[in-house]
Design a protein around this motif. Sequence first.
Motif, PDB file in Angstrom:
ATOM      1  N   SER A  44      27.753 -11.453  16.272  1.00 22.78           N
ATOM      2  CA  SER A  44      26.956 -12.635  15.924  1.00 22.78           C
ATOM      3  C   SER A  44      27.538 -13.870  16.583  1.00 22.78           C
ATOM      4  O   SER A  44      26.813 -14.694  17.159  1.00 22.78           O
ATOM      5  CB  SER A  44      26.936 -12.846  14.409  1.00 22.78           C
ATOM      6  N   HIS A  99      29.881  -6.860  13.167  1.00 22.61           N
ATOM      7  CA  HIS A  99      28.712  -7.715  13.008  1.00 22.61           C
ATOM      8  C   HIS A  99      29.062  -9.178  13.287  1.00 22.61           C
ATOM      9  O   HIS A  99      28.389  -9.861  14.071  1.00 22.61           O
ATOM     10  CB  HIS A  99      28.172  -7.575  11.569  1.00 22.61           C
ATOM     11  N   THR A 100      30.133  -9.618  12.668  1.00 19.81           N
ATOM     12  CA  THR A 100      30.521 -11.013  12.832  1.00 19.81           C
ATOM     13  C   THR A 100      30.856 -11.323  14.287  1.00 19.81           C
ATOM     14  O   THR A 100      30.402 -12.323  14.852  1.00 19.81           O
ATOM     15  CB  THR A 100      31.735 -11.322  11.946  1.00 19.81           C
ATOM     16  N   SER A 106      26.586  -2.356  15.277  1.00 23.41           N
ATOM     17  CA  SER A 106      25.838  -3.535  14.880  1.00 23.41           C
ATOM     18  C   SER A 106      24.931  -3.934  16.052  1.00 23.41           C
ATOM     19  O   SER A 106      25.301  -3.765  17.220  1.00 23.41           O
ATOM     20  CB  SER A 106      26.822  -4.646  14.546  1.00 23.41           C
ATOM     21  N   VAL A 128      20.547   1.687  17.626  1.00 24.08           N
ATOM     22  CA  VAL A 128      20.787   0.316  17.137  1.00 24.08           C
ATOM     23  C   VAL A 128      19.789  -0.635  17.784  1.00 24.08           C
ATOM     24  O   VAL A 128      19.077  -1.392  17.117  1.00 24.08           O
ATOM     25  CB  VAL A 128      22.228  -0.129  17.434  1.00 24.08           C
ATOM     26  N   TYR A 149      24.470  -5.202  21.288  1.00 26.26           N
ATOM     27  CA  TYR A 149      24.916  -4.150  20.370  1.00 26.26           C
ATOM     28  C   TYR A 149      26.354  -3.762  20.667  1.00 26.26           C
ATOM     29  O   TYR A 149      26.873  -4.015  21.765  1.00 26.26           O
ATOM     30  CB  TYR A 149      23.987  -2.926  20.439  1.00 26.26           C
ATOM     31  N   GLY A 195      29.845  -1.140  18.861  1.00 27.11           N
ATOM     32  CA  GLY A 195      30.312  -0.355  17.687  1.00 27.11           C
ATOM     33  C   GLY A 195      31.551   0.460  17.981  1.00 27.11           C
ATOM     34  O   GLY A 195      32.067   0.444  19.101  1.00 27.11           O
ATOM     35  N   SER A 200      23.417  -3.747  10.921  1.00 28.72           N
ATOM     36  CA  SER A 200      24.815  -3.283  11.008  1.00 28.72           C
ATOM     37  C   SER A 200      24.976  -2.109  10.058  1.00 28.72           C
ATOM     38  O   SER A 200      24.397  -2.087   8.968  1.00 28.72           O
ATOM     39  CB  SER A 200      25.785  -4.385  10.551  1.00 28.72           C
ATOM     40  N   ALA A 242      18.742  -8.481  12.844  1.00 20.68           N
ATOM     41  CA  ALA A 242      20.051  -7.883  13.123  1.00 20.68           C
ATOM     42  C   ALA A 242      20.269  -6.698  12.189  1.00 20.68           C
ATOM     43  O   ALA A 242      19.759  -6.663  11.077  1.00 20.68           O
ATOM     44  CB  ALA A 242      21.153  -8.915  12.885  1.00 20.68           C
ATOM     45  N   ILE A 302      32.543  -2.725   9.513  1.00 22.55           N
ATOM     46  CA  ILE A 302      31.178  -3.017   9.977  1.00 22.55           C
ATOM     47  C   ILE A 302      30.991  -4.537  10.122  1.00 22.55           C
ATOM     48  O   ILE A 302      30.475  -5.025  11.114  1.00 22.55           O
ATOM     49  CB  ILE A 302      30.137  -2.433   9.002  1.00 22.55           C
ATOM     50  N   ASN A 303      31.497  -5.228   9.097  1.00 25.15           N
ATOM     51  CA  ASN A 303      31.365  -6.686   9.092  1.00 25.15           C
ATOM     52  C   ASN A 303      32.048  -7.317  10.305  1.00 25.15           C
ATOM     53  O   ASN A 303      31.527  -8.258  10.898  1.00 25.15           O
ATOM     54  CB  ASN A 303      31.964  -7.281   7.812  1.00 25.15           C
ATOM     55  N   ILE A 332      22.487  -7.244  17.338  1.00 29.89           N
ATOM     56  CA  ILE A 332      22.086  -8.613  17.029  1.00 29.89           C
ATOM     57  C   ILE A 332      20.952  -8.984  17.986  1.00 29.89           C
ATOM     58  O   ILE A 332      21.079  -8.807  19.216  1.00 29.89           O
ATOM     59  CB  ILE A 332      23.253  -9.598  17.230  1.00 29.89           C
TER      60      ILE A 332
END
Lengths: 646, 139
Positions: free
Chosen positions: A67, A63-64, A191, A132, A206, A208, A144, A142, A59-60, A193
């Motif tokens: 971002s 997300h990262t 995720s 999302v 978005y 995923g 996630s 944001a 997930i991170n 943003i």
Amino acid sequence: MFYSTRSKLIISFLGVSILVGIISLFVGIQLLYKTVLNEAKTRIRLDLNAAREIYLSHINTIHTALSIATFDGELHSYLDSKQTGKLKQKLRSISQQIGMDFAGIVMENGEILCRTGPDATPGVSQQVQNPVANYVLKHGTAVSGTVILKKEFLIAEGPELAAQARIELLPTPMAAPRMEKEETSGMSLASGIPLYENGELFGVLYGGILLNRNNEIVDTVRETVFQDETFKGRVIGTATIFFKDLRISTNVITPEGERAIGTRVSREVRDRVLIDGKRWTDRAFVVSDWYITAYEPILDIYGQRVGILYVGVLEAKYADVRRNVLSVFIFITFAGMIIAIGLGYIMANKITRPVRQLIQASNEVSRGNLKPDIGPISKNETGVLQKTFSEMLSHLRERDRLQKVESEDKLLLSEKLSSIGRLAAGVAHEINNPLTGVLTFTHMLLRRSDINEEVRSDLKTIAQETGRVRKIVKGLLDFARQTKLDPETTDINWLVESTIALVKNEALVNGLNLEFNPAEELPVHTVDRSQLQSVLLNIMINAFDTTKPGGNVTVTTGLGISASKTEQKGIEIAISDSGYGILPEHLDKLFDPFFTTKDVGNGTGLGLAVSYGIIERHGGTIRVQSKVGKGSTFTIWLPLEGQCEK
Amino acid sequence: MKSKKILVLDDDRIVLESCKRVLEAEGFKVFLVSSAREAVELLTTGYFDLMIMDVKMPEHDGMYLLEKIKEKWPLDIWPELPVVVMSGYPTPDTISESLVRGAREFLVKPFTPDELISSTYKALKRSKKHGKSKSISDR
Ligand SMILES: Nc1ncnc2c1ncn2[C@@H]1O[C@H](COP(=O)(O)OP(=O)(O)OP(=O)(O)O)[C@@H](O)[C@H]1O
Ligand SMILES: [Mg+2]
């Protein structure tokens, strides 16, 4: 007998060791099992944490990546210039980099600016709910996490996604029943943003990955957490992601060798994890094997429990460990038992060997060997026993020796006596005839008047000495004669009186007072009259011999109780004199044959010996009391209950 | 008065001699035999007032002779023959047995002349009490 002692000891050892063995085996197995199970459970919990970290790291990553993309100048310039083609390219390259299955940009009004999937009609508001984007637009922040995507969304994002997401439900024995035949929604890690322009939210970026049939996470878990460990050709560690109770991503293998996608979790686990929202850590039967398992719920971005994360280790591995440990344990227990038995055997031997030897020794003793081998003296109680035993033996030997000496003496004596008897009979016959001649002719010579005084005196000496010979021979005969008793019912007072009559003259000649104190009432008694008379005569003559003129000899009869035998009633005849008495050292020799203190020629020492024999044959005893200088008393005791030997 | 006839039986010559000397000095007629066989011979051919005999002799048992005398003596012809038994080894058994078998007196060897004489007279006296002997001896 000692065998039984030994086997008892061995059996006890055996019993104790078997008991201890079984108990420790039981307890040990229980403990071991619990320990192994707890250990496994602890490990699986840690493994589940690791799996969650891996899940979250995915997930991170999304997300990262998204971002970072929002700060991308290129992206912004494309956005500003609304160059959707370029944007799409940009998004695709980002998606490819981190392996996203879908990505896109939704405008603040819900219009899709662009996406990696098929292009939407420009200017048309998004028909399909984008959970999302909706979340971000609604909250302005944001987001996630896990997101459930509807079939329509997936179709919109790309029909191949919808196809990937569609999973047919396979019949699973323990699962809770479900109406639908297939799952068309998808579970994803996504995720969103927010995109800002001058502090104003204008859209959402978005993206995923679809988890359905995507085994990347579970395989990573298997690789990193379980390090692809195998046991007997099978992978030990497994991981699964459930969408609701459905396996959508797993490396649990069906018996057919395929990933068990489409099978479901058991109702029990579903209730606990999905409904109650709790963790599950226990043994569980997964698809076709027993596993040590851990389950925890997966929450979506709205906090709803939408799925389950699972890790499990093949229990067989632990079972095998357990089996190994168990066999080691059993081996140790049995080895211990065998050692215990061996020790028991040795100790039993050690204990029983001296005892056995003692038993053997006592057997030998009973067979007459008084010097048996009792083995080395041990340093314990048995040693004490052995010492006591050998002491007892030495006492026995001493007694045996004394007895031998005594019995040899006795043997000698009785041999002597019987040969004396035979001799006496012969002598009597041979000597008495010539003696008759000597006596006769001496006396005939003495009758003659034509002999002078000197000759007469010599002849008298001959007659006198011949009389002495006659007396000796008679004594010998008396002693040698082993006559049997001829018992007759007799008035003892009468017998004593008639005996006294025989010696009255002799007492008179010697100047003695001979008195008789008869008991007033004396029961008649069965005795051998002539033998008892000779006893009385012997004792009375002895009394006369020791008493000086003017002295007293008293005979008393009465009832008396045996001194030696237990209170047996009898008749007593006591002959007392006021003579010289008997020296203490002579007392125990008195009845020995040939014991005499009289001058040679005056006593043969047979009188009391003969008397003693006669009284003994009557079952009676002779007691002697004496005080030197005062006199002596000989007491004849005869039992009333006829104990005469016939 | 006619002197009484005494038959003495013993296997030892000196005993016979002794008896002869003592009894002849007392005025008896003494006949000596040294075996039971001879004694029976004499007893069946002549009359005797008394017999003195030893009960233990090698050739013939004196007891046997006593028995014979007691059983087979023709009482109707001869009066009872008084017997004095001598023995060098008198056991109560021999004494009582002798007496049972008809002996009058028991004489223990060795004996003095006086003892022999008194036993002889006692035995003769007892036989007289029966009263028979006189008439027969006077015959
Ligand atoms: N009344 C007594 N007083 C003192 N000493 C006695 C008495 N009776 C026996 N003795 C002792 O016991 C000894 C043994 O007695 P025993 O009658 O056995 O033999 P003896 O009288 O010496 O000889 P015999 O064989 O002639 O009887 C005697 O020599 C005498 O020393
Ligand atoms: Mg004495």
